[in-house]
Enzyme design. Sequence first.
Site, PDB file in Angstrom:
ATOM      1  N   GLY A   8      12.228  -1.795 -12.713  1.00  0.00           N
ATOM      2  CA  GLY A   8      11.565  -0.558 -13.088  1.00  0.00           C
ATOM      3  C   GLY A   8      12.255   0.149 -14.231  1.00  0.00           C
ATOM      4  O   GLY A   8      13.142  -0.400 -14.896  1.00  0.00           O
ATOM      5  N   ASP A  97       3.802  -3.826 -12.674  1.00  0.00           N
ATOM      6  CA  ASP A  97       4.080  -3.231 -11.367  1.00  0.00           C
ATOM      7  C   ASP A  97       2.784  -2.806 -10.682  1.00  0.00           C
ATOM      8  O   ASP A  97       2.629  -2.984  -9.467  1.00  0.00           O
ATOM      9  CB  ASP A  97       5.043  -2.054 -11.504  1.00  0.00           C
ATOM     10  CG  ASP A  97       4.606  -1.033 -12.547  1.00  0.00           C
ATOM     11  OD1 ASP A  97       3.727  -1.336 -13.381  1.00  0.00           O
ATOM     12  OD2 ASP A  97       5.158   0.085 -12.541  1.00  0.00           O
TER      13      ASP A  97
END
Length: 243
Positions: A8, A97
């Site tokens: 991330g 994601d």
Amino acid sequence: MLLALDIGNTSINSGIFSADKLIRVYTFNLAVSKSYFDKIFNDFPQIKIVAVCDVIQQWQKMENLFLQRNISVFKIDTNTKLFFKSNYITHNTLGKDRLSAIAGGIALFPNTALLIVDAGTAITFDYVNDKGVFLGGRISPGINLRFSVLHTQTKKLPLLNKTINFPKIGTTTNEAILSGVLDGVVKEIEGVITDFKQQNLISKVIFTGGDAKFLHNIIKFNIFVLPNLVLKGIYELYKFNNQ
């Protein structure tokens, strides 16, 4: 044994899968990734495959750590085959994601109309109908991003952090910021859920991401909190592409 990596904006969420089960999760800051990878390899020397979801193009800096150990690499990209239909027009711009969270939701709840809320740096809302078709979604600033923008884009507003106790109406500047950011996020999320429910478009709401558990405590709706939904999706996409 497979290692799934969700890389991330600020941290890495990683999970060990064995015999279709997630058996261990490690979460660590990007800055200390090498030492954590060494620990993972020591804990699980049986790892033969790494499946990667990278939203900020950090994988190239890490890849050699795995290649040196003769670990096969599967990286989610725009060429990854999907086991569900997507109506998203600009597929090449869909965050990996988001794609992985959608895959995880569909794998866990097939033939179920889903609203998947990923609350991290951004808050994303993704809608899957009861035929397993991804129809699209929306993207909004996350909690910490809202606090940060108020601080960096003004001269005097302080940088605050989220708290479970915040007023509806602030009687100080700090309280006003907390109310504006936190109650604003709650109202936005509850408003989206209400709209979908009133139109009978969803039967389950799934929360994931770094702020999922925090929001679970202040959102009035019945929601499923699945912190490792993206890892599940990474694993399912790997399996589908390597049948």
